[in-house]
Design a protein around this motif. Structure first.
Motif, short mmCIF file in Angstrom:
data_model
loop_
_atom_site.label_atom_id
_atom_site.label_comp_id
_atom_site.label_asym_id
_atom_site.label_seq_id
_atom_site.Cartn_x
_atom_site.Cartn_y
_atom_site.Cartn_z
N ARG A 153 0.82 -1.21 0.00
CA ARG A 153 0.00 0.00 0.00
C ARG A 153 0.85 1.26 0.00
O ARG A 153 0.41 2.32 -0.46
CB ARG A 153 -0.93 0.00 1.21
N ALA A 154 2.07 1.16 0.51
CA ALA A 154 2.97 2.31 0.53
C ALA A 154 3.64 2.53 -0.82
O ALA A 154 4.39 3.50 -0.99
CB ALA A 154 4.03 2.13 1.61
N GLY A 155 3.37 1.65 -1.77
CA GLY A 155 3.96 1.79 -3.09
C GLY A 155 5.36 1.22 -3.19
O GLY A 155 6.03 1.39 -4.22
N GLN A 156 5.83 0.54 -2.16
CA GLN A 156 7.16 -0.07 -2.17
C GLN A 156 7.02 -1.50 -2.71
O GLN A 156 7.18 -2.49 -2.00
CB GLN A 156 7.76 -0.06 -0.77
N HIS A 157 6.73 -1.59 -4.00
CA HIS A 157 6.33 -2.87 -4.58
C HIS A 157 7.47 -3.88 -4.64
O HIS A 157 7.24 -5.08 -4.50
CB HIS A 157 5.76 -2.63 -5.97
N GLN A 158 8.69 -3.42 -4.86
CA GLN A 158 9.82 -4.35 -4.90
C GLN A 158 10.00 -5.02 -3.54
O GLN A 158 10.18 -6.25 -3.44
CB GLN A 158 11.10 -3.60 -5.30
N GLN A 159 9.95 -4.20 -2.48
CA GLN A 159 10.10 -4.76 -1.13
C GLN A 159 8.89 -5.63 -0.76
O GLN A 159 9.05 -6.65 -0.09
CB GLN A 159 10.25 -3.63 -0.11
N ALA A 160 7.71 -5.22 -1.21
CA ALA A 160 6.51 -6.01 -0.93
C ALA A 160 6.60 -7.37 -1.61
O ALA A 160 6.27 -8.40 -1.02
CB ALA A 160 5.26 -5.27 -1.40
N ALA A 161 7.07 -7.37 -2.87
CA ALA A 161 7.20 -8.64 -3.59
C ALA A 161 8.19 -9.56 -2.88
O ALA A 161 7.96 -10.77 -2.77
CB ALA A 161 7.66 -8.37 -5.03
N SER A 162 9.27 -8.98 -2.38
CA SER A 162 10.25 -9.78 -1.64
C SER A 162 9.63 -10.36 -0.36
O SER A 162 9.88 -11.52 -0.01
CB SER A 162 11.47 -8.91 -1.29
#
Length: 479
Positions: free
Chosen positions: A382-391
């Motif tokens: 939700r914070a837009g940190q998609h790379q970290q979220a995917a990890s």
């Protein structure tokens, strides 16, 4: 439609026929005769297949905090049970009906509505202990050999009814009715004697786990009283677990003969999770907020304070949620469930970076904690940190490969970072977990068409294709 689909699934899950035992007063000795019909490993494989169907058809309650509580409660009971194969899987269903079930292979299902119905942690534990007893006594394996010829036809008919009901509820019910009518399974799912055995074994597990044995007859009485609220249709649990006056009296007499623990109060965790279910299943977020405001004013208990926080979040009252959080006593603020709820509150208010920061802090305090990791992944997304979220989602999928929600979120997040092969592979695993084998195989074909695949990528996809076909064939043979 979801309610109907869930009812059909529950009918399917109870489809293996039981038999009466030889002794009314002693639990049966588990011996090799049952294993000769169906081994524990075969039961486990059957349970995994049931799980795939269940994930694909019944709505799951996506609440990592409540799920963790129930899983912890089962693992408090399990070591004190007679269950031999302890590879247990738990499902929390998004259904306010009163129901719980156990399936061969260690699959335990609980409706969120069951938590709403129970008045104490002991009552909830008594239902879970009862279901574990059905598994330990292997009631499902009884008479399986003599029913083997009819079982595939019956299960295939029920599966067809489930699929038909998605488009035509009356047609689906007609298929179910005709299938049940043509089957020997037109009586209740369990014989009275099997229920008595499960009561006895379950109460032993309950007492050994530190719960009040009187919680079981108390729960039976509560279920019996619930008839009046359901008119002609009793709760699903009562359809497969008939409660009679004699059964209540029998369990009460047995409970009086067993030791009672010094502390019979429900844990704070139970009270907090019950508040979560109360807010989740509310018909109006404004009404439930008003109810908790009134309850808090009358009795500012920890549970009511937490319920007020939850209901303010649900109704989008961010200022009230913040003031409620600030007014919580430090002892409650420090509770892990409440700290996790703070992450949810920050996300609901759009404070995603703060939610991520808090989740990072909690992971330092509770390394590897599953609900914290899930909440953190959601906050990163939700914070837009998609790379970290995917990890984060990928890490969860490795540790919990049977969590379909994690795979779904992983595929969505990988799409946002343009990881096309990753999206395909996450979707493949999601479809396999939900018994959608044709979609999984189609997704594999799509993945094979992607440009830039390495030899190792193709080999991995081809291996998964073979495994998917083998799984599909195995389920065809089972059902």
């Amino acid at each position: 439609m979801l309610q109907l689909r869930h009812i059909l699934i529950c009918m399917l899950l109870w489809a293996l026929p039981p038999t009466a035992q030889a002794n009314d007063y002693n639990l049966p000795q588990l011996n090799d005769s049952t294993s000769a019909t169906i081994s524990l490993q075969e039961e486990y494989r059957l349970g995994r297949s049931w799980s795939r169907i269940l994930r694909g058809q019944a709505p799951m309650l996506q609440d990592p905090i409540s799920y963790q509580y129930l899983e912890d409660l089962i693992w408090r009971l399990l070591p004190n049970s007679q269950v031999q194969d302890r590879r247990v899987s738990m499902f929390l269903l998004d259904n306010r009906g009163i129901n719980a079930f156990a399936v061969p292979g260690g699959v335990i299902g609980v409706n969120g509505g069951l938590i709403l119905t129970t008045e104490s942690e002991g009552e909830l534990a008594s239902v879970l202990a009862h279901e574990l007893a059905h598994l330990s006594q292997r009631h499902y394996a009884q008479r399986l050999e003599e029913e083997r010829k009819n079982r595939p036809m019956m299960l295939a008919g029920m599966l067809a009814g489930i699929l038909l009901a998605a488009a035509d509820s009356e047609g689906g019910m007609a298929v179910i009715s005709s299938t049940m009518g043509a089957s020997a399974y037109q009586q209740l799912a369990f014989s009275r004697r099997n229920e008595q055995e499960a009561d006895r074994a379950g109460m032993q597990t309950l007492v050994a786990s530190g719960f009040d044995p009187e919680a079981m007859p108390s729960m039976f009485a509560r279920l019996q009283r619930s008839y009046r609220f359901y008119g002609q249709k009793p709760p699903e649990f009562l359809l497969t677990h008939p409660v009679t006056e004699s059964r209540i009296a029998d369990s009460m007499n047995r409970a009086h003969q067993l030791p009672k623990p010094r502390n019979t109060e429900s844990s704070l965790e139970f009270q907090l999770v019950k508040a979560r279910m109360t807010v989740h299943f509310n018909e109006s977020s404004r009404k439930i907020l008003e109810q908790y405001q009134a309850a808090h004013k009358k009795n500012p208990s920890l549970a009511n304070q937490y319920g007020l926080l939850l209901s303010a979040i649900a109704d989008g009252q961010h200022q009230l949620a913040e003031s409620t959080w600030q007014s919580l006593p430090d002892s409650l603020k420090r509770h892990p469930y409440v700290q996790m709820t703070r992450i949810e509150q920050l996300q609901s208010a759009g404070q995603h970076q703060q939610a991520v920061a808090l989740a990072d802090q909690l992971l330092q305090l509770y390394p590897g904690n599953r609900p914290v990791r899930m909440l953190r992944a959601n906050a990163l997304h939700r914070a837009g940190q998609h790379q970290q979220a995917a990890s984060a989602y990928r890490s969860l999928s490795r540790d919990y490969p049977e969590d379909a929600e994690v795979l779904y979120q992983l595929s969505e997040t990988l799409g946002l970072i343009d990881d096309k092969l990753g999206v395909h592979e996450a979707r493949i695993e999601y479809f396999l977990l939900t018994a959608q084998f044709d979609l999984a195989l189609r997704q594999i074909e799509y993945a094979k068409r992607e440009k830039g695949l390495t030899g190792s990528d193709r080999a991995r996809l081809e291996q998964r294709e073979r495994e998917a076909k083998a799984l599909r064939e195995e389920m065809k043979q089972q059902f």
